[in-house]
Design a protein around this motif. Structure first.
Motif, short mmCIF file in Angstrom:
data_model
loop_
_atom_site.label_atom_id
_atom_site.label_comp_id
_atom_site.label_asym_id
_atom_site.label_seq_id
_atom_site.Cartn_x
_atom_site.Cartn_y
_atom_site.Cartn_z
N UNK A 162 -61.31 -19.38 39.43
CA UNK A 162 -60.42 -20.82 39.41
C UNK A 162 -59.75 -20.95 40.60
N UNK A 163 -59.40 -22.43 40.49
CA UNK A 163 -58.44 -22.51 41.59
C UNK A 163 -57.01 -22.93 41.24
N UNK A 164 -56.16 -22.43 42.08
CA UNK A 164 -54.55 -22.99 41.30
C UNK A 164 -54.36 -24.30 41.83
N UNK A 165 -54.05 -25.16 40.89
CA UNK A 165 -53.74 -26.63 41.29
C UNK A 165 -52.26 -27.05 41.23
N UNK A 178 -52.01 -19.93 33.57
CA UNK A 178 -52.15 -18.56 33.88
C UNK A 178 -50.87 -17.88 34.30
N UNK A 179 -50.68 -16.67 34.12
CA UNK A 179 -49.83 -15.99 34.79
C UNK A 179 -49.80 -15.19 36.17
N UNK A 180 -49.29 -15.56 37.11
CA UNK A 180 -49.92 -15.06 38.41
C UNK A 180 -49.16 -13.77 38.54
N UNK A 196 -48.95 -12.93 43.27
CA UNK A 196 -48.43 -13.90 44.36
C UNK A 196 -49.18 -14.94 45.04
N UNK A 197 -50.18 -15.51 44.46
CA UNK A 197 -50.87 -16.60 44.73
C UNK A 197 -50.37 -17.79 44.74
N UNK A 198 -50.94 -18.80 45.46
CA UNK A 198 -50.09 -20.26 45.78
C UNK A 198 -51.09 -21.39 45.37
N UNK A 199 -50.67 -22.49 45.15
CA UNK A 199 -51.23 -23.73 44.99
C UNK A 199 -52.37 -23.77 46.24
#
Length: 86
Positions: free
Chosen positions: A4-7, A41-43, A46-49
């Motif tokens: 997935x991509x975090x948007x 989602x719960x990150x 430490x991912x970002x947009x």
């Protein structure tokens, strides 16, 4: 697991106590017909947009937490390297 991509970030100023301290983000599946169906989602990494991530969904998502009764359905478990293509 899915890619997935975090948007976007998701803020919840009021939520049940067991979810305090968790970072919520809006994710969009990659490489499927469901790309327009976003989910929260719960990150945990430490991912970002804009990051492409690996997401665990369903009951397996709760297994990474000590409290396996948390109402969590999707968790970021990894960040995909930029040189990977779908």
């Amino acid at each position: 697991m899915i890619a997935a991509k975090l948007v976007d970030n998701v803020w919840a100023t009021r939520k049940i106590d067991s979810l305090n301290g968790l970072k919520f983000m809006l994710a969009e599946p990659i490489g499927s017909e469901q790309e327009t169906q976003r989910f929260i989602v719960v990150d945990t990494v430490g991912a970002g947009i804009g990051d492409r991530v690996i997401v665990s969904k369903g009951s397996a998502a709760r297994r990474i937490f000590t409290d396996q009764e948390l109402p969590i359905d999707a968790v970021v478990i990894g960040i995909i390297d930029e040189d990977c293509h779908f």
